[in-house]
Design an enzyme around this catalytic site. Structure first.
Site, mmCIF file in Angstrom:
data_model
loop_
_atom_site.group_PDB
_atom_site.id
_atom_site.type_symbol
_atom_site.label_atom_id
_atom_site.label_comp_id
_atom_site.label_asym_id
_atom_site.label_seq_id
_atom_site.Cartn_x
_atom_site.Cartn_y
_atom_site.Cartn_z
ATOM 1 N N ARG A 87 0.856 -1.190 0.000
ATOM 2 C CA ARG A 87 0.000 0.000 0.000
ATOM 3 C C ARG A 87 0.895 1.244 0.000
ATOM 4 N NH1 ARG A 87 -2.364 3.037 4.642
ATOM 5 N NH2 ARG A 87 -4.069 4.233 3.764
ATOM 6 N N HIS A 131 -2.868 10.993 0.481
ATOM 7 C CA HIS A 131 -2.351 10.809 1.836
ATOM 8 C C HIS A 131 -1.741 12.151 2.254
ATOM 9 C CE1 HIS A 131 -0.896 7.557 4.804
ATOM 10 N NE2 HIS A 131 -0.537 8.725 5.343
ATOM 11 N N GLU A 176 -7.357 8.562 5.972
ATOM 12 C CA GLU A 176 -7.605 9.270 7.225
ATOM 13 C C GLU A 176 -8.076 10.703 6.997
ATOM 14 O OE1 GLU A 176 -4.155 8.923 9.727
ATOM 15 O OE2 GLU A 176 -4.237 6.751 9.786
ATOM 16 N N ASN A 305 -7.520 2.011 9.937
ATOM 17 C CA ASN A 305 -6.203 2.246 10.544
ATOM 18 C C ASN A 305 -6.379 2.297 12.052
ATOM 19 O OD1 ASN A 305 -5.331 2.503 7.941
ATOM 20 N ND2 ASN A 305 -4.747 4.659 8.092
ATOM 21 N N TYR A 307 -4.185 2.297 15.884
ATOM 22 C CA TYR A 307 -2.945 2.311 16.675
ATOM 23 C C TYR A 307 -3.208 2.134 18.163
ATOM 24 C CZ TYR A 307 -0.618 3.631 12.408
ATOM 25 O OH TYR A 307 -0.137 3.604 11.125
ATOM 26 N N GLU A 371 -3.595 0.030 8.240
ATOM 27 C CA GLU A 371 -2.412 0.478 8.993
ATOM 28 C C GLU A 371 -2.505 -0.030 10.421
ATOM 29 O OE1 GLU A 371 -1.397 4.672 9.157
ATOM 30 O OE2 GLU A 371 -1.815 4.889 7.003
HETATM 31 O O1 IFM Z 1 2.555 7.985 9.854
HETATM 32 C C1 IFM Z 1 1.187 8.004 10.016
HETATM 33 C C2 IFM Z 1 0.475 7.774 8.703
HETATM 34 O O2 IFM Z 1 0.867 8.694 7.740
HETATM 35 C C3 IFM Z 1 -1.018 7.897 8.878
HETATM 36 N N1 IFM Z 1 -1.480 7.045 9.951
HETATM 37 C C4 IFM Z 1 -0.773 7.116 11.202
HETATM 38 C C5 IFM Z 1 0.709 6.948 10.988
HETATM 39 C C6 IFM Z 1 1.454 7.012 12.336
HETATM 40 O O3 IFM Z 1 1.234 8.224 12.957
#
Ligand code: IFM
Length: 466
Positions: A87, A131, A176, A305, A307, A371
């Site tokens: 990706r 992006h 995002e 995505n 985290y 992500e």
């Molecule tokens: O690096 C970023 C990415 O560009 C978009 N999603 C979160 C990642 C980590 O912060």
């Protein structure tokens, strides 16, 4: 729904479905460099990063990981990893520098070469059209708060699809959009660095519109076989307590963080409570007849995505804030437990919960984790090795959470690890490393971290060793 048996077998491996896609992810401005080459014009991130005080240490993406000149080397790394998919994002200012008008052949040639080489390596190209690198000329004309930007984006999507439609397997319109709208125009910690809650809401709407217009442009150009998708950084939310006030804090952030995109794109409507919550800021008259129908053009999958989760309570938060007024009613709660170098809590249950929520709310939409990953303080030791056991533990826990979600019925088709390479982490510059491949920036030498060896073994096995 996936029909394959994802339960642990032989007691040693958490196996994923046979056709599960294993990928890595990157983005143009974070890795390409070559900022002034072959006709590329400045984007909002060039302007922002060159503005003193905006990015840590004054870092910029001018050189980044020099991927523009090292495509073959980086694809060779992916072959070694054994990924099935890659990706990446296309830099709009490389392909159509002014954001309107003719395309630059050399810019397109770069993505032709990249996708050709990926195909030869048997790696599926998954291209994101946006992006975050808006051509600066479009920002000068008003940026995302300006409706016209949505039409410019659809034109660019059509041009990119004409040039690369025979090579790209999956098209993702936006990455995002919450960050583009609310960090870019609300809190201003991302480019273009503006701080207006109303502009953030206008930007969010125009991003939804841009997405729908681009889906239409892509479907009109690319072969039926190509998939069209959108990637959202949905907030996995928790209330500090079950009190009605804390639950209302969750509702508010869910409206302005999640449903502001999910509802237009998947239901063709705006959340009523969002409109109510923001009534003091706007009457939403920038939403025109037919816009929400356009935004709801069907997609083939949703990229997620993830985290870390977000815990909230009733209260208030300091300004400037990205939350379009919700910050006056919501406090963000810091929870004890392990954290990454970004100071983000490590909590894989948040990913499982998010995938199950989507299964329930969007049962017919296939999901892809586009992500997931973590920054840690890794470095090359005197023997040249980069050992990152914390990242391995983070990835293991999150892949196990994805597996659990599949077992629980979520139709998750793939997982993309963020990121292939250490790169330019936006306002943190090069101070945060998310790669499973270490990049020594002065020499551009690439070294597999232990997490890269670990991921290669996971892919080869089709699952996680227990
Ligand atoms: O690096 C970023 C990415 O560009 C978009 N999603 C979160 C990642 C980590 O912060």
């Amino acid at each position: 729904m996936t029909t394959l048996d994802a339960r642990p077998r032989a007691g040693t491996t958490l196996r994923f479905p046979d056709h599960f896609r294993w990928g890595t992810a990157t983005a143009a401005y974070q890795i390409e460099g070559a900022a002034g080459e072959d006709g590329r014009a400045p984007s909002i991130w060039d302007t922002f990063s060159h503005t003193p005080g905006k990015v840590r240490n004054g870092d910029t993406g001018d050189i980044a990981a020099d991927h523009y000149h090292r495509v073959s080397e980086d694809i060779a790394l992916m072959r070694e990893l054994g990924v099935t998919d890659y990706r990446f994002s296309i830099a709009w200012p490389r392909v159509q520098p002014a954001g309107r008008g003719p395309v630059v052949q050399k810019g397109l040639d770069f993505y032709r070469r990249l996708t050709d080489e990926l195909r030869r390596a048997d790696i599926r190209p998954v291209a994101t059209l946006y992006h975050w690198d808006l051509p600066q000329e479009l920002e000068d004309a008003g940026g995302w708060p300006n409706r016209e930007t949505a039409y410019r984006f659809a034109e660019y999507a059509g041009l990119a699809a004409e040039a690369l439609g025979d090579r790209v397997a999956t098209w993702t319109t936006l990455n995002e959009p919450w960050c583009s709208a609310f960090l870019g125009y609300g809190s201003g910690v991302h480019a273009p660095g503006r701080t207006s809650a109303v502009d953030a809401l206008r930007a969010a709407h125009h991003l939804n519109l841009a997405h729908g217009l681009a889906v239409r442009a892509l479907r009109g150009t690319v072969p039926d076989a190509a998939e069209v998708s959108l990637t959202l950084n949905l907030h996995s939310l928790r209330a500090r307590s079950e009190s009605p006030r804390d639950l209302d804090a969750v509702r508010r952030i869910d409206a302005v963080g999640n449903r502001i995109f999910l509802d237009p794109v998947f239901r063709g409507r705006l959340p009523d409570d969002l409109v109510r919550d923001t009534a003091a800021l706007t009457d939403w008259s920038f939403v025109r007849d037919g816009d929400l129908r356009t935004a709801a053009a069907p997609v083939d999958s949703l990229g997620v995505n993830y985290y870390s989760p977000t815990t909230v309570a009733a209260g208030s938060s300091p300004a400037p804030s990205p939350w379009a007024g919700a910050e006056r009613h919501v406090r963000f709660v810091s929870v004890p437990g392990p954290r990454t170098a970004m100071d983000w809590p490590v909590d894989a249950d948040g990913l499982h919960g998010l995938l199950l929520r989507l299964r329930k709310e969007l049962p017919d939409v296939p999901l892809v984790v586009t992500e997931n990953g973590a920054a840690y303080e890794d470095y090359a030791d005197p023997s040249g090795q980069v050992r990152d056991p914390e990242r391995v533990a983070y990835l293991h826990a999150h892949l196990a959470a994805v597996h659990r979600a599949v077992e629980d019925g979520a139709d998750v088709r793939g997982y993309f690890l963020w990121s292939l390479l250490d790169n330019f982490e936006w306002s943190y510059g090069y101070s945060k490393r998310f790669g499973i491949v270490h990049v020594d920036f002065p020499t551009q030498r690439r070294t597999f971290k232990s997490s890269a060896h670990w991921y290669a073994a996971v892919i080869a096995r089709g699952g996680l060793a227990l």
